[in-house]
Design a protein around this motif. Structure first.
Motif, PDB file in Angstrom:
ATOM      1  N   MET A   1       3.705  -3.583 -17.068  1.00 32.86           N
ATOM      2  CA  MET A   1       3.805  -2.961 -15.746  1.00 32.86           C
ATOM      3  C   MET A   1       2.678  -1.964 -15.554  1.00 32.86           C
ATOM      4  O   MET A   1       2.249  -1.294 -16.481  1.00 32.86           O
ATOM      5  CB  MET A   1       5.213  -2.459 -15.682  1.00 32.86           C
ATOM      6  CG  MET A   1       5.680  -1.061 -15.413  1.00 32.86           C
ATOM      7  SD  MET A   1       6.227  -0.688 -13.796  1.00 32.86           S
ATOM      8  CE  MET A   1       5.207   0.700 -13.462  1.00 32.86           C
ATOM      9  N   THR A   2       2.121  -1.939 -14.395  1.00 35.37           N
ATOM     10  CA  THR A   2       1.020  -1.027 -14.130  1.00 35.37           C
ATOM     11  C   THR A   2       1.512   0.083 -13.201  1.00 35.37           C
ATOM     12  O   THR A   2       2.703   0.184 -12.955  1.00 35.37           O
ATOM     13  CB  THR A   2      -0.157  -1.786 -13.492  1.00 35.37           C
ATOM     14  OG1 THR A   2       0.352  -2.554 -12.429  1.00 35.37           O
ATOM     15  CG2 THR A   2      -0.826  -2.705 -14.484  1.00 35.37           C
ATOM     16  N   VAL A   3       0.599   0.896 -12.699  1.00 32.29           N
ATOM     17  CA  VAL A   3       1.055   2.030 -11.894  1.00 32.29           C
ATOM     18  C   VAL A   3       1.708   1.566 -10.594  1.00 32.29           C
ATOM     19  O   VAL A   3       1.440   0.497 -10.072  1.00 32.29           O
ATOM     20  CB  VAL A   3      -0.098   3.019 -11.584  1.00 32.29           C
ATOM     21  CG1 VAL A   3      -0.607   3.638 -12.862  1.00 32.29           C
ATOM     22  CG2 VAL A   3      -1.185   2.364 -10.790  1.00 32.29           C
ATOM     23  N   HIS A   4       2.564   2.443 -10.082  1.00 33.66           N
ATOM     24  CA  HIS A   4       3.331   2.163  -8.872  1.00 33.66           C
ATOM     25  C   HIS A   4       2.397   1.863  -7.683  1.00 33.66           C
ATOM     26  O   HIS A   4       1.355   2.463  -7.532  1.00 33.66           O
ATOM     27  CB  HIS A   4       4.210   3.375  -8.562  1.00 33.66           C
ATOM     28  CG  HIS A   4       4.988   3.212  -7.315  1.00 33.66           C
ATOM     29  ND1 HIS A   4       6.024   2.313  -7.205  1.00 33.66           N
ATOM     30  CD2 HIS A   4       4.877   3.808  -6.103  1.00 33.66           C
ATOM     31  CE1 HIS A   4       6.515   2.381  -5.990  1.00 33.66           C
ATOM     32  NE2 HIS A   4       5.848   3.275  -5.287  1.00 33.66           N
ATOM     33  N   THR A   5       2.812   0.944  -6.850  1.00 32.52           N
ATOM     34  CA  THR A   5       1.990   0.595  -5.693  1.00 32.52           C
ATOM     35  C   THR A   5       2.727   0.866  -4.387  1.00 32.52           C
ATOM     36  O   THR A   5       3.932   0.691  -4.298  1.00 32.52           O
ATOM     37  CB  THR A   5       1.585  -0.900  -5.732  1.00 32.52           C
ATOM     38  OG1 THR A   5       0.927  -1.210  -4.508  1.00 32.52           O
ATOM     39  CG2 THR A   5       2.802  -1.815  -5.884  1.00 32.52           C
ATOM     40  N   THR A   6       1.964   1.315  -3.381  1.00 27.34           N
ATOM     41  CA  THR A   6       2.515   1.365  -2.019  1.00 27.34           C
ATOM     42  C   THR A   6       1.735   0.411  -1.121  1.00 27.34           C
ATOM     43  O   THR A   6       1.779   0.525   0.102  1.00 27.34           O
ATOM     44  CB  THR A   6       2.464   2.783  -1.416  1.00 27.34           C
ATOM     45  OG1 THR A   6       1.089   3.147  -1.221  1.00 27.34           O
ATOM     46  CG2 THR A   6       3.136   3.817  -2.294  1.00 27.34           C
ATOM     47  N   SER A   7       1.028  -0.557  -1.749  1.00 21.48           N
ATOM     48  CA  SER A   7       0.255  -1.526  -0.954  1.00 21.48           C
ATOM     49  C   SER A   7       1.100  -2.278   0.065  1.00 21.48           C
ATOM     50  O   SER A   7       0.629  -2.559   1.176  1.00 21.48           O
ATOM     51  CB  SER A   7      -0.464  -2.521  -1.870  1.00 21.48           C
ATOM     52  OG  SER A   7      -1.369  -1.840  -2.711  1.00 21.48           O
ATOM     53  N   PRO A   8       2.383  -2.635  -0.257  1.00 27.69           N
ATOM     54  CA  PRO A   8       3.178  -3.339   0.760  1.00 27.69           C
ATOM     55  C   PRO A   8       3.368  -2.509   2.029  1.00 27.69           C
ATOM     56  O   PRO A   8       3.617  -3.061   3.090  1.00 27.69           O
ATOM     57  CB  PRO A   8       4.528  -3.577   0.053  1.00 27.69           C
ATOM     58  CG  PRO A   8       4.210  -3.554  -1.397  1.00 27.69           C
ATOM     59  CD  PRO A   8       3.093  -2.556  -1.541  1.00 27.69           C
ATOM     60  N   GLN A   9       3.243  -1.172   1.915  1.00 29.21           N
ATOM     61  CA  GLN A   9       3.391  -0.323   3.113  1.00 29.21           C
ATOM     62  C   GLN A   9       2.032   0.047   3.710  1.00 29.21           C
ATOM     63  O   GLN A   9       1.884   1.116   4.302  1.00 29.21           O
ATOM     64  CB  GLN A   9       4.147   0.969   2.762  1.00 29.21           C
ATOM     65  CG  GLN A   9       5.609   0.767   2.409  1.00 29.21           C
ATOM     66  CD  GLN A   9       5.801   0.562   0.916  1.00 29.21           C
ATOM     67  OE1 GLN A   9       5.272   1.311   0.107  1.00 29.21           O
ATOM     68  NE2 GLN A   9       6.550  -0.469   0.537  1.00 29.21           N
ATOM     69  N   PHE A  10       1.049  -0.827   3.547  1.00 30.26           N
ATOM     70  CA  PHE A  10      -0.302  -0.483   4.018  1.00 30.26           C
ATOM     71  C   PHE A  10      -0.316  -0.024   5.477  1.00 30.26           C
ATOM     72  O   PHE A  10      -0.978   0.947   5.830  1.00 30.26           O
ATOM     73  CB  PHE A  10      -1.265  -1.659   3.839  1.00 30.26           C
ATOM     74  CG  PHE A  10      -2.625  -1.380   4.397  1.00 30.26           C
ATOM     75  CD1 PHE A  10      -3.536  -0.621   3.691  1.00 30.26           C
ATOM     76  CD2 PHE A  10      -2.997  -1.831   5.665  1.00 30.26           C
ATOM     77  CE1 PHE A  10      -4.794  -0.328   4.206  1.00 30.26           C
ATOM     78  CE2 PHE A  10      -4.242  -1.543   6.194  1.00 30.26           C
ATOM     79  CZ  PHE A  10      -5.149  -0.792   5.459  1.00 30.26           C
ATOM     80  N   LYS A  11       0.422  -0.711   6.316  1.00 33.54           N
ATOM     81  CA  LYS A  11       0.361  -0.381   7.751  1.00 33.54           C
ATOM     82  C   LYS A  11       0.870   1.038   8.013  1.00 33.54           C
ATOM     83  O   LYS A  11       0.252   1.790   8.771  1.00 33.54           O
ATOM     84  CB  LYS A  11       1.167  -1.400   8.566  1.00 33.54           C
ATOM     85  CG  LYS A  11       0.465  -2.754   8.631  1.00 33.54           C
ATOM     86  CD  LYS A  11       1.182  -3.704   9.550  1.00 33.54           C
ATOM     87  CE  LYS A  11       0.426  -5.035   9.589  1.00 33.54           C
ATOM     88  NZ  LYS A  11       1.114  -6.018  10.414  1.00 33.54           N
TER      89      LYS A  11
END
Lengths: 477, 223
Positions: A1-11
């Motif tokens: 597992m890598t660091v947490h992402t907020t990419s799905p909330q880009f908008k």
């Protein structure tokens, strides 16, 4: 597992960024500084374009023979008394690093700036295991105090203004006089220098990244302007180099070709201030330098990119020119991208590393203006690769239903030119008639995304295609 | 399978190779042995006075200061003068490099100490392995007599370089390194230094003396 992402909330991230006055002020520094400096450096070197070709070819050649260069590199590191560790993923890399730190009896670890260390989230892991990591690059130090990710791969704190840094220093450096003057950036720098000097001298282990690894000699190369990477690696007893497997180049000459384009593309410097070539641990009789030298080679998704269209992304030398020239990055900054790598290179790399299901918005956040590709020192066709991700996203049914049916409808017409011409002519006539009085629409069905912010002009005259046809036949309007 | 073997196998699977193909191995071997130079900019391809002048211009544009002296014997006086001109204490840390040791330090009032730096030294002097005219870069190599810490910890770093060691390009420095350490061999550390330490991390404003030296002063010895 890598660091947490907020990419799905880009908008949502992007919307927040656009309404953040501090961030917008800071982003102005990117627009003004980097572009002119890079251009000036490129103009001063007539061979710059030829060097970009050379850099691209070296990386392609290395990737084509990566297995063999890795073996050659490993052998040379061992011969110089160093250790090489292989990590398939972030978990393995963190385990290896922790065990080296434990073996060294480490309490504090200094760190040079390294994007792969962000990718594997090593800082939180070490902290959770009772070891204190201290970032030493000024920008990285600042964002560590704020518990943030870097917002730019070479200027991690580019999203901040000096007053914000001042507040952080006052909050954290409580041992210093509360009334001290920190109104000038140079005072902030001087304070960080003094605080970090103590940390450098006290650290048990130093962790750096690597800009390049040289197979010919088993050498790791780091490039800095501050000198923090060097103090990180020569003062502690143990030096750990973290590098993803695509950092390899064959020879010192190849490294020199790449170094000639790296600094010019990144900051517009002729050469970075400190370019350091490290080969193994301290030699007998040496007065300083680390006694132990470890290299952790991390795959974390790279080997699977080889042989695919995304192999070209593995040429990236992390100069940041693509984001410096990106209108989307200029507008929303790096944090909106939601993971470690922002800008155009992040929009291509992130879906490869964490999945297009999570990072699908990123390759869509592009105007396809092509500036990134036009400045990339290793000529990565970033717009093309973003388009590939969009195609994959579509194929895997990850795009929303409304977009999919819209695209299907459009493609139905686009594949039937006669029908397309007829339909656009009819649509134009209808819209033109309906809007003949005001000349614009403040509301249109299916076009809320447009009309919410501005009027839609009512079309006049003929379609573009009709006019094109007519003018090509010699007619005039 | 070990992580190492699995990663190598994964790479080979992706590339569609086995890893034992003679032709691939030959290509790699050949590249490592020949070390082709690639594109070397014409800028540095000058000699004599022109090359020294280019080195000087480029080093100065990286915000180093440069001075020239006729012989090694003039270096101590030149350093004493530099320190005095900048109101710096007359102290100097250095390694045991024989070229530096042979200089007449006792002719100056400088207080000399020897060894690596532990972070308390204001001023240090090192002798460069060579220079690169193309970008005004100094090449330093580590060894028992050349501690790397002297390049980074002092506030004011003075580097002495012989005019004859100033090369046109990086490639010429590598060929000298190979001559000294053997093909494929390297000193533990090679530092290329181009100007004094700096940071642009606060509002992209260039500030000197981030962690390394605030000043870099280069003395070119003509003879």
């Amino acid at each position: 597992m890598t660091v947490h992402t907020t990419s799905p909330q880009f908008k949502q991230n992007a919307a927040r960024a656009l309404h953040d006055p501090q961030l917008q002020k800071a982003l102005n520094n990117v627009k003004q500084g980097f572009i002119d400096k890079r251009q000036a450096a490129a103009d001063k070197l007539p061979e710059f374009e030829a060097l970009r070709d050379s850099a691209r070819d070296i990386k392609n050649h290395t990737l084509e023979h990566l297995d063999l260069y890795l073996e050659a590199y490993e052998q040379k590191v061992k011969a110089s008394g160093g250790h090489v560790h292989f990590a398939r993923n972030a978990d393995e890399a963190r385990e290896i690093i922790l065990s080296i730190c434990r073996e060294a009896g480490a309490r504090t670890v200094t760190k040079g700036k390294s994007m792969i260390s962000e990718e594997i989230g090593i800082n939180h892991y070490l902290e959770a295991n009772g070891i204190k990591p201290v970032e030493t690059d000024l920008g990285e130090y600042i964002i560590q105090l704020r518990n943030e990710l870097p917002s730019h791969i070479i200027a991690p704190a580019v999203h901040l203004n000096a007053t914000q840094v001042e507040q952080d220093f006052r909050r954290v450096h409580t041992h210093l006089d509360a009334k001290r003057d920190l109104s000038e950036p140079v005072q902030l720098l001087t304070e960080a220098r003094a605080v970090l000097r103590e940390r450098f001298l006290a650290a048990d282990v130093g962790i750096t990244g690597a800009n390049f690894l040289v197979a010919e000699t088993g050498t790791s190369i780091i490039v800095t302007n501050e000198g923090n990477g060097d103090l990180t690696q020569i003062l502690p007893r143990t030096h750990i180099v973290l590098a993803s497997i695509e950092k390899l180049v064959p020879t010192l000459e190849d490294a020199s070709q790449l170094l000639r384009v790296l600094a010019r593309s990144a900051t517009g410097q002729e050469m970075s201030v400190y370019t350091t070539f490290s080969t193994g641990p301290r030699r007998s009789g040496d007065a300083d330098g680390p006694e132990n030298y470890h290299v952790v080679l991390i795959d974390n998704g790279r080997s699977a990119m080889l042989g695919t269209s995304f192999e070209e992304m593995l040429r990236c030398i992390r100069c940041g020119a693509c984001m410096n020239h990106c209108p989307v990055y200029h507008a929303v900054g790096g944090h909106a991208y939601g993971w470690v790598y922002p800008g155009p290179m992040g929009a291509v790399l992130t879906p490869s590393l964490i999945g297009v299901d999570k990072a699908g918005h990123l390759p869509n956040a592009s105007t396809f203006c092509g500036r990134c590709e036009s400045v990339c020192p290793v000529r990565i066709p970033l717009p093309k690769l973003m388009r590939h991700w969009r195609e994959r996203e579509f194929e895997r049914h990850l795009t929303p239903a409304s977009v999919r049916s819209g695209l299907s409808l459009w493609s139905f017409f686009a594949k039937r030119p006669a029908l397309y011409r007829l339909a656009t002519r009819a649509a134009m006539a209808t819209l033109g008639f309906a809007g003949r009085r005001r000349g614009r629409f403040s509301w249109l069905p299916l076009a809320k995304g447009w009309t919410k912010h501005r009027d839609f002009p009512a079309p006049q005259g003929e379609t573009f295609q009709a006019r094109w046809q007519r003018e090509r036949k010699g007619g005039t309007a | 399978m070990s992580a190492r073997d699995e990663i190598l196998a994964g790479i080979r699977r992706s590339l569609g190779v086995k890893g034992n193909e003679t032709i691939r191995r030959q290509i790699v071997q050949d590249r490592l042995e020949r070390a082709p130079k690639g594109v070397v900019p014409a800028r540095g391809q000058v000699s004599g006075e022109e090359r020294i002048a280019l080195f000087r211009t480029m080093a100065e544009s990286s915000l180093a200061t440069v001075t020239e002296v006729g012989t090694p014997a003039e270096v101590p006086q030149s350093i004493a003068l530099f320190l005095r001109d900048h109101n710096l204490p007359a102290t100097l840390r250095m390694g045991g490099d024989p070229r530096l040791k042979a200089m007449p330090w006792s002719e100056t009032a400088l207080e000399i100490s020897q060894g690596p730096s532990e972070g308390q030294d204001l001023n240090a002097v090192s002798h460069a392995f060579g220079g690169v005219a193309e970008t005004g870069t100094l090449a330093m190599i580590s060894g028992p007599e050349n501690p790397s810490t002297l390049n980074f910890l002092p506030d004011n770093h003075i580097i002495v370089v012989s005019a004859k060691d100033i090369a046109s390009d990086y490639e010429s420095v590598w060929s000298r390194v190979r001559f000294a350490f053997g093909k494929g061999g390297m000193p533990r550390t090679v530092n290329w230094i181009t100007g004094p330490s700096r940071s642009g991390d606060i509002e992209q404003t260039l500030l000197l003396g981030a962690h390394g030296p605030r000043r870099l002063h280069v003395i070119v010895v003509r003879e």
